[in-house]
Scaffold this motif. Structure first.
Motif, PDB file in Angstrom:
ATOM      1  N   GLY A  51       0.933  -1.070   0.073  1.00  0.00           N
ATOM      2  CA  GLY A  51      -0.126  -0.317   0.091  1.00  0.00           C
ATOM      3  C   GLY A  51       0.864   0.642  -0.324  1.00  0.00           C
ATOM      4  O   GLY A  51       1.511   1.472  -0.739  1.00  0.00           O
ATOM      5  N   PHE A 104      -9.552  -0.033   7.683  1.00  0.00           N
ATOM      6  CA  PHE A 104      -8.327   1.006   8.218  1.00  0.00           C
ATOM      7  C   PHE A 104      -7.717   2.071   8.347  1.00  0.00           C
ATOM      8  O   PHE A 104      -8.627   2.331   8.283  1.00  0.00           O
ATOM      9  CB  PHE A 104      -7.409  -0.516   6.897  1.00  0.00           C
ATOM     10  CG  PHE A 104      -7.642  -1.452   6.114  1.00  0.00           C
ATOM     11  CD1 PHE A 104      -7.596  -2.516   7.545  1.00  0.00           C
ATOM     12  CD2 PHE A 104      -8.514  -1.875   5.442  1.00  0.00           C
ATOM     13  CE1 PHE A 104      -7.493  -4.227   7.433  1.00  0.00           C
ATOM     14  CE2 PHE A 104      -8.958  -3.211   5.207  1.00  0.00           C
ATOM     15  CZ  PHE A 104      -8.592  -4.515   6.367  1.00  0.00           C
ATOM     16  N   GLY A 147     -13.153   2.800   4.793  1.00  0.00           N
ATOM     17  CA  GLY A 147     -12.615   1.727   4.632  1.00  0.00           C
ATOM     18  C   GLY A 147     -12.637   1.434   6.586  1.00  0.00           C
ATOM     19  O   GLY A 147     -12.577   2.036   7.682  1.00  0.00           O
ATOM     20  N   ALA A 197      -7.364   3.516   3.240  1.00  0.00           N
ATOM     21  CA  ALA A 197      -8.417   3.683   2.567  1.00  0.00           C
ATOM     22  C   ALA A 197      -8.191   2.276   2.219  1.00  0.00           C
ATOM     23  O   ALA A 197      -9.127   1.963   1.441  1.00  0.00           O
ATOM     24  CB  ALA A 197      -8.598   4.599   1.018  1.00  0.00           C
ATOM     25  N   GLU A 198      -7.563   1.765   1.948  1.00  0.00           N
ATOM     26  CA  GLU A 198      -6.672   0.001   1.930  1.00  0.00           C
ATOM     27  C   GLU A 198      -5.844  -0.055   3.214  1.00  0.00           C
ATOM     28  O   GLU A 198      -5.201   0.438   3.258  1.00  0.00           O
ATOM     29  CB  GLU A 198      -6.384  -0.240   0.604  1.00  0.00           C
ATOM     30  CG  GLU A 198      -7.595   0.304  -0.597  1.00  0.00           C
ATOM     31  CD  GLU A 198      -6.884  -0.074  -1.906  1.00  0.00           C
ATOM     32  OE1 GLU A 198      -5.873  -0.316  -2.188  1.00  0.00           O
ATOM     33  OE2 GLU A 198      -7.729   0.189  -3.212  1.00  0.00           O
ATOM     34  N   PHE A 199      -5.825  -1.474   2.894  1.00  0.00           N
ATOM     35  CA  PHE A 199      -4.848  -2.293   3.917  1.00  0.00           C
ATOM     36  C   PHE A 199      -4.011  -1.334   3.528  1.00  0.00           C
ATOM     37  O   PHE A 199      -3.126  -1.504   2.328  1.00  0.00           O
ATOM     38  CB  PHE A 199      -5.287  -3.862   3.653  1.00  0.00           C
ATOM     39  CG  PHE A 199      -4.024  -4.444   4.573  1.00  0.00           C
ATOM     40  CD1 PHE A 199      -4.353  -5.237   6.246  1.00  0.00           C
ATOM     41  CD2 PHE A 199      -2.958  -5.142   3.643  1.00  0.00           C
ATOM     42  CE1 PHE A 199      -3.536  -5.287   7.385  1.00  0.00           C
ATOM     43  CE2 PHE A 199      -1.749  -6.001   4.775  1.00  0.00           C
ATOM     44  CZ  PHE A 199      -1.883  -6.044   6.290  1.00  0.00           C
ATOM     45  N   SER A 200      -2.339  -1.535   4.351  1.00  0.00           N
ATOM     46  CA  SER A 200      -1.360  -0.744   3.900  1.00  0.00           C
ATOM     47  C   SER A 200      -0.103  -1.017   5.481  1.00  0.00           C
ATOM     48  O   SER A 200      -0.583  -1.892   6.500  1.00  0.00           O
ATOM     49  CB  SER A 200      -1.208   0.506   4.012  1.00  0.00           C
ATOM     50  OG  SER A 200      -1.367   1.666   5.090  1.00  0.00           O
ATOM     51  N   THR A 222     -11.162   7.514   7.779  1.00  0.00           N
ATOM     52  CA  THR A 222     -10.983   6.556   6.131  1.00  0.00           C
ATOM     53  C   THR A 222     -12.186   6.206   5.263  1.00  0.00           C
ATOM     54  O   THR A 222     -12.882   5.983   6.516  1.00  0.00           O
ATOM     55  CB  THR A 222      -9.892   5.711   6.391  1.00  0.00           C
ATOM     56  OG1 THR A 222     -10.452   4.901   7.523  1.00  0.00           O
ATOM     57  CG2 THR A 222      -8.448   6.303   6.789  1.00  0.00           C
ATOM     58  N   ASP A 266      -1.744  -0.375   8.453  1.00  0.00           N
ATOM     59  CA  ASP A 266      -2.291  -1.705   9.671  1.00  0.00           C
ATOM     60  C   ASP A 266      -1.197  -2.210   9.371  1.00  0.00           C
ATOM     61  O   ASP A 266      -0.984  -3.123  11.478  1.00  0.00           O
ATOM     62  CB  ASP A 266      -3.215  -2.314   8.709  1.00  0.00           C
ATOM     63  CG  ASP A 266      -4.281  -1.623   8.148  1.00  0.00           C
ATOM     64  OD1 ASP A 266      -5.138  -0.619   9.393  1.00  0.00           O
ATOM     65  OD2 ASP A 266      -4.095  -0.810   7.418  1.00  0.00           O
ATOM     66  N   ARG A 276      -8.571 -11.228   7.070  1.00  0.00           N
ATOM     67  CA  ARG A 276      -7.689 -11.561   6.207  1.00  0.00           C
ATOM     68  C   ARG A 276      -6.548 -13.131   7.196  1.00  0.00           C
ATOM     69  O   ARG A 276      -6.386 -12.755   7.589  1.00  0.00           O
ATOM     70  CB  ARG A 276      -6.207  -9.930   6.223  1.00  0.00           C
ATOM     71  CG  ARG A 276      -6.945  -8.950   5.924  1.00  0.00           C
ATOM     72  CD  ARG A 276      -6.073  -7.758   6.100  1.00  0.00           C
ATOM     73  NE  ARG A 276      -5.027  -8.116   4.400  1.00  0.00           N
ATOM     74  CZ  ARG A 276      -5.504  -7.551   3.845  1.00  0.00           C
ATOM     75  NH1 ARG A 276      -6.936  -6.808   3.402  1.00  0.00           N
ATOM     76  NH2 ARG A 276      -4.693  -7.532   2.845  1.00  0.00           N
TER      77      ARG A 276
END
Length: 393
Positions: free
Chosen positions: A110, A169, A167, A172-175, A165, A178, A217
């Motif tokens: 990410g 996490f 979502g 914006a996305e898993f990165s 954010t 996290d 996940r």
């Protein structure tokens, strides 16, 4: 028959080689992590590599809180610190430096690490507030309350960061953000429940959503530990963890130690279908070592009691025992199941439940020796017949 593909399948703590469909000749990395999967900094690197699907070898090393460092490892890393990484023949230590080296070689997860430094500092703030509350005995009720308020203040900042954010996490996305938060917030969740009677998920709805998303996940579930493991492996690592003694805290402590475990806050996903088969397979693989390491000296009694507990687990009907030594043996084993070293969260729940139900048929007053607080030499790898090496076994 329960089985796992350790090289190419789901993330698991027993793997010694991870290929993700590549050839072994393509492996450029060896990760040196602790035997028992207790080290939070090891988990951080481990999770990154699993999420990035980087082929790597695993060499397991003893932590000082449960034994002596292996000479072969000290020859490679004289400080003995964990984790360490060998990348193209070069050794790297310090988890953040390791992540930076992996990111430079294999690309970011990410957002690049340099872009998430404000979140990294927030994670350290939360860590500091947690340590201040958990790891030092409060001299008064007001000091205890002040430490709790400070932790909640920083937790609210984390909650706000997550709410910002779209979502669940930190971005914006898993990165990478996290990955960096994962090890210690997992330990905070367990330890504050056990030692303070504090439910972190109730206090932070955004954090509860984050945990739920993480448990979706596969890579995280493979590295995930449970409350019992963390609450008893943290004291020797942190220099102590201190109860506040409230009625709520004592109830939470009893739930972690004695069950029922199904509704604990450490795991929110549904029970998989094959967990009793997993627990059975893992115990049978190591049965002789488990029996030999038990505190009860009559190993025939230990073996018979273990057989009874496994029968209870597989049949659902309690297989009774009538010997208090056998009950002590089962409680000793129950209190030393480690997640994810030995098995997954739900498999451990089912095995602990069976051990407890079986031991109860021998009557009361059958608890095993207390779990050590200042060290965990009861978990020395050598006593289980394990001899670590660079290649593993």
């Amino acid at each position: 028959k329960w089985a796992r593909d350790y090289e190419n399948g789901a993330t698991n703590a027993q793997s010694r080689l991870r290929l993700f469909g590549h050839t072994e000749e393509s492996v450029r990395v060896t990760l040196f992590r602790d035997n028992h999967a207790w080290c939070p900094y090891c988990q951080k690197v481990w999770l990154f590599m699993e999420e990035k699907r980087i082929p790597y070898r695993i060499a397991k090393v003893t932590m000082r809180c449960y034994g002596k460092k292996e000479p072969w490892y000290l020859a490679k890393v004289p400080s003995g610190m964990l984790p360490a990484l060998e990348l193209d023949g070069q050794m790297v230590t310090e988890s953040d430096d390791i992540l930076a080296a992996l990111e430079m070689t294999f690309g970011p997860l990410g957002a690049p690490m340099r872009s998430i430094m404000p979140l990294r500092r927030l994670e350290r703030q939360l860590f500091s507030a947690w340590c201040s509350w958990l790891c030092y005995p409060a001299r008064s009720v007001s000091e205890e309350e002040r430490n709790q308020r400070r932790f909640i203040e920083v937790l609210n900042m984390v909650d706000q960061a997550l709410e910002a954010t779209p979502g669940p996490f930190f971005l914006a996305e898993f990165s990478m953000a996290d990955v960096i938060f994962t090890p210690y917030v997992e330990r905070m969740l367990a330890s504050l429940f056990y030692y303070k009677g504090f439910n972190m998920k109730e206090a932070s709805p955004a954090m509860a959503r984050w945990f739920a998303a993480m448990e979706g996940r596969e890579a995280y579930r493979g590295t995930q530990s449970d409350a019992h493991t963390h609450c008893h492996d943290l004291p020797p690592q942190m220099g102590g963890c201190f109860e506040n003694g409230t009625e709520s805290q004592q109830r939470c402590k009893a739930a972690v130690d004695e069950g029922p475990w199904d509704d604990l806050l450490d795991c929110g996903y549904a029970e998989p279908k094959d967990v009793v088969e997993e627990a059975l397979a893992r115990v049978l693989k190591h049965r002789e070592a488990v029996v030999a390491a038990n505190c009860v000296q009559d190993k025939a009694k230990v073996d018979n009691a273990l057989r009874a507990a496994l029968s209870t687990m597989m049949s659902g009907e309690v297989c009774a025992i009538d010997d208090t030594d056998a009950a002590v043996a089962l409680h000793y084993l129950r209190d030393r199941i480690n997640v994810p070293r030995d098995m997954s969260v739900w498999a451990a729940r089912r095995f602990r439940e069976a051990l407890t139900r079986t031991a109860a048929t021998a009557g009361g007053g059958t608890q095993g020796p207390e779990i050590p607080f200042e060290h965990r030499y009861d978990q020395q790898p050598a006593q289980f017949g394990y001899h670590s090496s660079i290649t593993g076994a």
